[in-house]
Design a protein around this motif. Structure first.
Motif, PDB file in Angstrom:
ATOM      1  N   SER A 237       2.040  -5.145   6.147  1.00 19.33           N
ATOM      2  CA  SER A 237       3.314  -4.450   5.953  1.00 19.33           C
ATOM      3  C   SER A 237       4.361  -5.425   5.426  1.00 19.33           C
ATOM      4  O   SER A 237       4.120  -6.625   5.351  1.00 19.33           O
ATOM      5  CB  SER A 237       3.761  -3.852   7.291  1.00 19.33           C
ATOM      6  OG  SER A 237       4.828  -2.967   7.086  1.00 19.33           O
ATOM      7  N   GLY A 238       5.525  -4.918   5.074  1.00 22.62           N
ATOM      8  CA  GLY A 238       6.577  -5.787   4.543  1.00 22.62           C
ATOM      9  C   GLY A 238       6.483  -5.905   3.040  1.00 22.62           C
ATOM     10  O   GLY A 238       5.850  -5.083   2.380  1.00 22.62           O
ATOM     11  N   HIS A 239       7.090  -6.958   2.498  1.00 23.70           N
ATOM     12  CA  HIS A 239       7.275  -7.034   1.041  1.00 23.70           C
ATOM     13  C   HIS A 239       6.661  -8.247   0.376  1.00 23.70           C
ATOM     14  O   HIS A 239       6.763  -8.388  -0.831  1.00 23.70           O
ATOM     15  CB  HIS A 239       8.763  -7.058   0.717  1.00 23.70           C
ATOM     16  CG  HIS A 239       9.570  -5.921   1.265  1.00 23.70           C
ATOM     17  ND1 HIS A 239       9.814  -5.744   2.604  1.00 23.70           N
ATOM     18  CD2 HIS A 239      10.202  -4.899   0.643  1.00 23.70           C
ATOM     19  CE1 HIS A 239      10.565  -4.675   2.781  1.00 23.70           C
ATOM     20  NE2 HIS A 239      10.820  -4.131   1.621  1.00 23.70           N
ATOM     21  N   GLU A 263       6.221  -0.649   2.597  1.00 28.50           N
ATOM     22  CA  GLU A 263       6.686  -1.289   1.369  1.00 28.50           C
ATOM     23  C   GLU A 263       5.629  -2.182   0.702  1.00 28.50           C
ATOM     24  O   GLU A 263       5.873  -2.728  -0.370  1.00 28.50           O
ATOM     25  CB  GLU A 263       7.942  -2.111   1.673  1.00 28.50           C
ATOM     26  CG  GLU A 263       9.226  -1.313   1.556  1.00 28.50           C
ATOM     27  CD  GLU A 263       9.609  -1.101   0.099  1.00 28.50           C
ATOM     28  OE1 GLU A 263       8.887  -0.347  -0.590  1.00 28.50           O
ATOM     29  OE2 GLU A 263      10.611  -1.680  -0.331  1.00 28.50           O
ATOM     30  N   MET A 264       4.475  -2.355   1.323  1.00 28.23           N
ATOM     31  CA  MET A 264       3.427  -3.155   0.669  1.00 28.23           C
ATOM     32  C   MET A 264       2.586  -2.293  -0.273  1.00 28.23           C
ATOM     33  O   MET A 264       1.799  -2.822  -1.063  1.00 28.23           O
ATOM     34  CB  MET A 264       2.549  -3.824   1.741  1.00 28.23           C
ATOM     35  CG  MET A 264       1.699  -4.966   1.251  1.00 28.23           C
ATOM     36  SD  MET A 264       2.615  -6.254   0.368  1.00 28.23           S
ATOM     37  CE  MET A 264       3.180  -7.271   1.694  1.00 28.23           C
ATOM     38  N   LEU A 265       2.767  -0.979  -0.229  1.00 32.81           N
ATOM     39  CA  LEU A 265       2.014  -0.073  -1.114  1.00 32.81           C
ATOM     40  C   LEU A 265       1.962  -0.560  -2.570  1.00 32.81           C
ATOM     41  O   LEU A 265       0.889  -0.567  -3.191  1.00 32.81           O
ATOM     42  CB  LEU A 265       2.617   1.340  -1.009  1.00 32.81           C
ATOM     43  CG  LEU A 265       2.322   2.346  -2.121  1.00 32.81           C
ATOM     44  CD1 LEU A 265       0.843   2.712  -2.164  1.00 32.81           C
ATOM     45  CD2 LEU A 265       3.171   3.624  -1.938  1.00 32.81           C
ATOM     46  N   PRO A 266       3.096  -0.999  -3.155  1.00 33.90           N
ATOM     47  CA  PRO A 266       3.057  -1.389  -4.576  1.00 33.90           C
ATOM     48  C   PRO A 266       2.141  -2.566  -4.886  1.00 33.90           C
ATOM     49  O   PRO A 266       1.882  -2.845  -6.062  1.00 33.90           O
ATOM     50  CB  PRO A 266       4.520  -1.717  -4.887  1.00 33.90           C
ATOM     51  CG  PRO A 266       5.295  -0.875  -3.922  1.00 33.90           C
ATOM     52  CD  PRO A 266       4.486  -0.930  -2.658  1.00 33.90           C
ATOM     53  N   ALA A 267       1.622  -3.270  -3.895  1.00 32.55           N
ATOM     54  CA  ALA A 267       0.640  -4.343  -4.173  1.00 32.55           C
ATOM     55  C   ALA A 267      -0.520  -3.768  -4.986  1.00 32.55           C
ATOM     56  O   ALA A 267      -1.091  -4.455  -5.836  1.00 32.55           O
ATOM     57  CB  ALA A 267       0.135  -4.951  -2.870  1.00 32.55           C
ATOM     58  N   HIS A 268      -0.861  -2.500  -4.744  1.00 32.13           N
ATOM     59  CA  HIS A 268      -1.989  -1.864  -5.450  1.00 32.13           C
ATOM     60  C   HIS A 268      -1.756  -1.751  -6.952  1.00 32.13           C
ATOM     61  O   HIS A 268      -2.687  -1.514  -7.701  1.00 32.13           O
ATOM     62  CB  HIS A 268      -2.225  -0.449  -4.912  1.00 32.13           C
ATOM     63  CG  HIS A 268      -2.723  -0.423  -3.506  1.00 32.13           C
ATOM     64  ND1 HIS A 268      -4.052  -0.491  -3.177  1.00 32.13           N
ATOM     65  CD2 HIS A 268      -2.050  -0.343  -2.333  1.00 32.13           C
ATOM     66  CE1 HIS A 268      -4.189  -0.438  -1.866  1.00 32.13           C
ATOM     67  NE2 HIS A 268      -2.979  -0.350  -1.326  1.00 32.13           N
ATOM     68  N   TYR A 269      -0.476  -1.825  -7.369  1.00 26.00           N
ATOM     69  CA  TYR A 269      -0.174  -1.586  -8.783  1.00 26.00           C
ATOM     70  C   TYR A 269      -0.380  -2.830  -9.652  1.00 26.00           C
ATOM     71  O   TYR A 269      -0.375  -2.735 -10.870  1.00 26.00           O
ATOM     72  CB  TYR A 269       1.278  -1.115  -8.955  1.00 26.00           C
ATOM     73  CG  TYR A 269       1.729   0.027  -8.061  1.00 26.00           C
ATOM     74  CD1 TYR A 269       0.827   0.943  -7.519  1.00 26.00           C
ATOM     75  CD2 TYR A 269       3.089   0.197  -7.764  1.00 26.00           C
ATOM     76  CE1 TYR A 269       1.267   1.989  -6.716  1.00 26.00           C
ATOM     77  CE2 TYR A 269       3.527   1.242  -6.961  1.00 26.00           C
ATOM     78  CZ  TYR A 269       2.609   2.128  -6.431  1.00 26.00           C
ATOM     79  OH  TYR A 269       3.056   3.152  -5.635  1.00 26.00           O
ATOM     80  N   ILE A 365       0.055   8.302  -6.490  1.00 23.12           N
ATOM     81  CA  ILE A 365       0.071   7.603  -7.773  1.00 23.12           C
ATOM     82  C   ILE A 365       1.364   6.796  -7.909  1.00 23.12           C
ATOM     83  O   ILE A 365       2.417   7.220  -7.451  1.00 23.12           O
ATOM     84  CB  ILE A 365      -0.105   8.611  -8.930  1.00 23.12           C
ATOM     85  CG1 ILE A 365      -0.308   7.890 -10.256  1.00 23.12           C
ATOM     86  CG2 ILE A 365       1.026   9.584  -9.027  1.00 23.12           C
ATOM     87  CD1 ILE A 365      -0.817   8.801 -11.372  1.00 23.12           C
ATOM     88  N   GLY A 366       1.228   5.604  -8.482  1.00 26.40           N
ATOM     89  CA  GLY A 366       2.417   4.766  -8.680  1.00 26.40           C
ATOM     90  C   GLY A 366       2.164   3.747  -9.762  1.00 26.40           C
ATOM     91  O   GLY A 366       1.175   3.825 -10.494  1.00 26.40           O
ATOM     92  N   GLY A 367       3.053   2.778  -9.859  1.00 21.02           N
ATOM     93  CA  GLY A 367       2.905   1.712 -10.853  1.00 21.02           C
ATOM     94  C   GLY A 367       3.802   1.895 -12.058  1.00 21.02           C
ATOM     95  O   GLY A 367       3.555   1.322 -13.112  1.00 21.02           O
ATOM     96  N   PHE A 368       4.870   2.676 -11.898  1.00 26.82           N
ATOM     97  CA  PHE A 368       5.746   2.960 -13.039  1.00 26.82           C
ATOM     98  C   PHE A 368       6.929   2.001 -13.088  1.00 26.82           C
ATOM     99  O   PHE A 368       8.085   2.417 -13.073  1.00 26.82           O
ATOM    100  CB  PHE A 368       6.205   4.422 -12.997  1.00 26.82           C
ATOM    101  CG  PHE A 368       5.056   5.382 -13.144  1.00 26.82           C
ATOM    102  CD1 PHE A 368       4.588   5.723 -14.399  1.00 26.82           C
ATOM    103  CD2 PHE A 368       4.417   5.896 -12.021  1.00 26.82           C
ATOM    104  CE1 PHE A 368       3.514   6.585 -14.534  1.00 26.82           C
ATOM    105  CE2 PHE A 368       3.340   6.764 -12.148  1.00 26.82           C
ATOM    106  CZ  PHE A 368       2.882   7.104 -13.409  1.00 26.82           C
TER     107      PHE A 368
END
Ligand code: FSO
Ligand code: SF4
Length: 545
Positions: A237-239, A263-269, A365-368
Motif C-alpha cells: 500500500s502507499g505510494h 494508491e499503489m494500484l498505478p504500479a500496474h501501469y 482499467i487504467g494507465g491514462f
C-alpha cells in the motif's frame, strides 16, 4: 492538541481531544514540535546558503522526510518523532557552528531539549503548534502553505528514492519554512507565498513524473485483475514505487504473489513493474476500508506511506511499515531513500500465511497518464469535435470515510453519457468499478495514476488548450470537481491554482484551516467553491446547454 490539517477534522473545525485519524494528543504535540524544529533547522540552512555555503543533500532529504512523516495517517509511532526531533537538533547544532553570523536566530532555531520530558514540555508550550499564531488569517495562510509543503515533501521523497533531486525545490522549501517564522510577513505576502508554493508543487510533480517514467517507462493502458490467485500474497500500500519494485525483485521465484492496495494500484501501469508476472492484481479499495480488507487478505501488508488506519490486533502483526510510515508495535523495514531494503522478514512471513480471500472479481482499467493520452490525442480530439465527448470532469483527489463522499459515486453515475472523468489519486475508488462504459473506445473513466499524477491531468489540459488553439485553459470544456483529504491534495490544489485553473469545486467540505477572509480571497480570485447536492451540481454544470 489542535490539528485541522485534514478533511476529516473533528466537527469540521479541529481535533482537540484525539484525532479522528487516531492520532493521540501526545503524538500531535510531537508532530507540531518536529515541524517547529524543522523550521528552525531550515532557518539555519537558509542562512548558511545566504553566506555562500553548501548544504548537503542528506540534510535536504532529512528535512523532506521530517515533513512527510507528519502527513495525515503516515506515522503513529511516538518514538520515531522523539528520535527525529533529537536528530534535527543535532544536525542544526552542527550547522550553527558553520555560520559566520548566528545572531537573530529564532527560538525555533536556538531551542534545544535533550530528554523526552523537555520535548513534551516544549510541544505543550505556547510557541509551538497551530494556535501559536494568534491572527486567524495569518494562521490560516501559514498552515495552508505548511500543508502544501508537506504534500510537496511526499512527492520529493519519492523522486529522491529514485535518485532524482532538484535543489531549487529544497531551497524553496527551506526558505519558505523560515518565512513562516517571520512575524513581519503580511497577509498579502503570504498569499503571494501560497502561489509560489503552487509553482513548487508543479515543479515537484514534474520531477516525480520524470523520475517515475524514466525509471519505469511511461504508464500504458492496462487491465488490472481485482480477483486473487492461489498463492500466499504480500499486499503493498502507499505510494512508493521504488519499494514495490524492490519487493517484486526479492519475491521473484519464491511462490509469493504481490498485490497492490489503494494508491499503489498505478504500479500496474508501468512497463518496468507490470513485467513481473507475480504482480497479480489489486486487492481492495481506498485506504479507509483497510480494517476489513487487511483482515481477509491473510498475508503481510507493507505500508510504504500513508494512509494507515490504526490496525486491529487481529492483523497488526502482519502490518509492516517503511520510509516515512510507522506504527508503534508494527515492524519497520529500515533503509534510507535510494538504498536497497531487506524485505526478507515480510517474505518469510508471507510463506506462513494462507492465500487471500477473494472479495471481488473482474478487472479495472487504467494507465491514462499524459504520454498514453497524447498517443490517443487524435481520437480524443475527434470525439470532442464531433460532439461525442461534450465535457471532461476532473475528479482527482482522495477518498475517505465520510458518508458524504457517496456524493462522488452518485455524481459519477448521474453524469451525462457524453462526459469523461479524468482522475488520479484514491478518489477513483468511488467510481472506478461502476462500469460507466466508453465513448468510441475511450473509457469514461481515465485514470492517470496516483494523486501526484494530477500533474498528468494538468498536462493533458494544456495539450487540449494547444490543440484547440485556445488562449486560456479555462476555455476548455473541463469541470474540476476535486475531493480532498490530506496534505498531498493541498499541494495539488495549489499547483492547479498556480497554473491558472479557475472555478475548482472542492469537497466534500472546504478545509477547516481556511479562515473566512482567506476563503474570500480564494473565491474572489480563483472562483473556488464547495459542492452541493448531486442534483444541484448537475444543474449548475450542465443546465446551460
Ligand atoms: Fe489517498 Fe491517503 Fe494519494 Fe493521500 S491514500 S489520501 S491525498 O494519502 O495521497 O490519494
Ligand atoms: Fe484530526 Fe486530521 Fe489532524 Fe488526524 S490529521 S488529528 S483527523 S485533523
Amino acid at each position: 492538541m489542535f490539528c485541522y490539517q485534514c478533511q476529516e477534522t473533528a466537527g469540521c473545525t479541529g481535533c482537540t481531544k484525539i484525532g479522528v485519524c487516531g492520532k493521540s494528543p501526545e503524538l500531535a504535540g510531537l508532530q507540531d514540535l518536529l515541524i517547529y524544529v524543522t523550521k528552525g533547522l531550515s532557518q539555519v540552512t537558509s542562512k548558511l546558503r545566504a553566506e555562500g555555503k553548501e548544504v548537503g543533500k542528506n540534510i535536504n532529504h532529512f528535512i523532506t522526510l521530517n515533513l512527510f512523516t507528519t502527513i495525515t495517517n503516515a506515522n503513529f509511532d511516538n518514538d520515531i518523532f522523539y528520535n527525529r526531533v533529537s536528530d534535527t537538533l543535532e544536525y542544526k547544532n552542527n550547522l550553527i557552528k558553520l555560520l559566520k553570523d548566528n545572531e537573530d536566530l529564532s527560538d525555533a532555531a536556538v531551542w534545544n531539549g535533550a530528554t523526552k520530558e523537555e520535548m513534551d514540555q516544549k510541544a505543550a508550550s505556547k510557541e509551538v503548534g497551530v494556535l501559536a499564531t494568534a491572527n486567524e488569517d495569518i494562521r490560516s495562510l501559514r498552515e495552508l502553505i505548511t500543508y502544501g509543503l508537506k504534500g510537496l515533501s511526499a512527492y520529493l521523497k519519492h523522486a529522491n528514492a529514485l535518485g532524482y533531486d532538484k535543489e531549487e525545490l529544497d531551497i524553496f522549501m527551506q526558505s519558505t519554512l523560515t518565512k513562516l517564522l517571520d512575524d513581519s510577513l503580511s497577509v498579502d505576502d503570504l498569499v503571494a507565498l501560497t502561489l509560489e508554493t503552487g509553482k513548487a508543487g508543479v515543479d515537484g510533480m514534474a520531477l516525480l513524473d520524470t523520475a517515475n517514467t524514466t525509471t519505469y517507462g511511461n504508464p500504458e493502458i492496462t487491465k488490472v485483475n481485482i480477483g486473487v490467485g492461489k498463492n500466499p500474497g504480500i499486499l503493498v500500500s502507499g505510494h512508493d514505487l521504488s519499494d514495490i519494485e524492490q519487493l517484486l525483485i526479492q519475491t521473484e521465484g519464491t511462490g509469493i504473489d504481490v498485490y497492490t492496495h489503494s494508491e499503489m494500484l498505478p504500479a500496474h501501469y508501468y512497463p518496468q513493474l507490470k513485467k513481473y508476472t507475480h504482480l497479480v492484481g489489486n486487492y481492495g479499495n481506498a485506504w479507509w476500508k483497510q480494517k476489513e480488507e487487511f483482515e481477509s487478505f491473510h498475508g503481510p501488508i507493507l505500508m510504504t506511506t500513508n494512509c494507515i488506519v490504526p490496525p486491529k490486533d487481529s492483523y497488526k502483526e502482519r502490518v509492516y511499515t517503511t520510509g516515512a510510515a510507522g506504527f508503534a508495535g508494527c515492524k519497520h523495514i529500515e533503509g534510507e531513500a535510494g538504498t536497497e531494503k531487506d524485505f526478507s522478514a515480510i517474505i518469510e512471513h508471507a510463506k506462513r500465511c494462507a492465500p487471500p480471500v477473494e472479495i471481488e472479481t473482474g478487472e479495472i482499467i487504467g494507465g491514462f497518464a499524459h504520454n498514453q493520452v497524447f498517443a490517443l490525442a487524435d481520437k480524443v480530439v475527434d470525439a470532442v469535435k464531433s460532439g461525442a465527448i461534450k465535457k471532461f470532469i476532473v475528479m482527482a483527489g482522495c477518498d475517505g470515510r465520510a458518508k458524504s463522499r457517496n456524493y462522488y459515486t452518485d455524481f459519477a453515475k448521474a453524469l451525462p453519457k457524453d462526459t469523461v472523468i479524468l482522475t488520479a489519486g484514491c478518489a477513483k475508488y468511488k467510481y472506478n468499478k461502476l462500469e460507466l462504459g466508453d465513448i468510441g473506445g475511450i473509457p469514461r473513466v481515465l485514470d492517470a495514476g496516483q494523486c501526484n499524477d494530477s500533474y498528468s491531468l494538468a498536462l493533458i489540459a494544456l495539450k487540449l488548450k494547444e490543440v484547440f488553439g485556445l488562449s486560456d485553459v479555462n476555455q476548455l470544456p473541463i469541470i474540476y470537481n476535486i475531493a480532498w483529504y490530506e496534505q498531498k491534495a493541498v499541494i495539488v490544489l495549489l499547483s492547479l491554482l498556480y497554473l491558472g485553473v479557475k472555478n475548482i469545486h472542492l469537497g466534500p467540505t472546504l478545509p477547516a484551516f481556511l479562515s473566512p477572509n482567506v476563503t474570500s480571497v480564494l473565491v474572489e480570485n480563483f472562483g473556488i467553491a464547495g459542492i452541493q447536492s448531486v442534483e444541484e451540481d448537475m444543474k449548475l454544470f450542465f443546465d446551460e446547454e
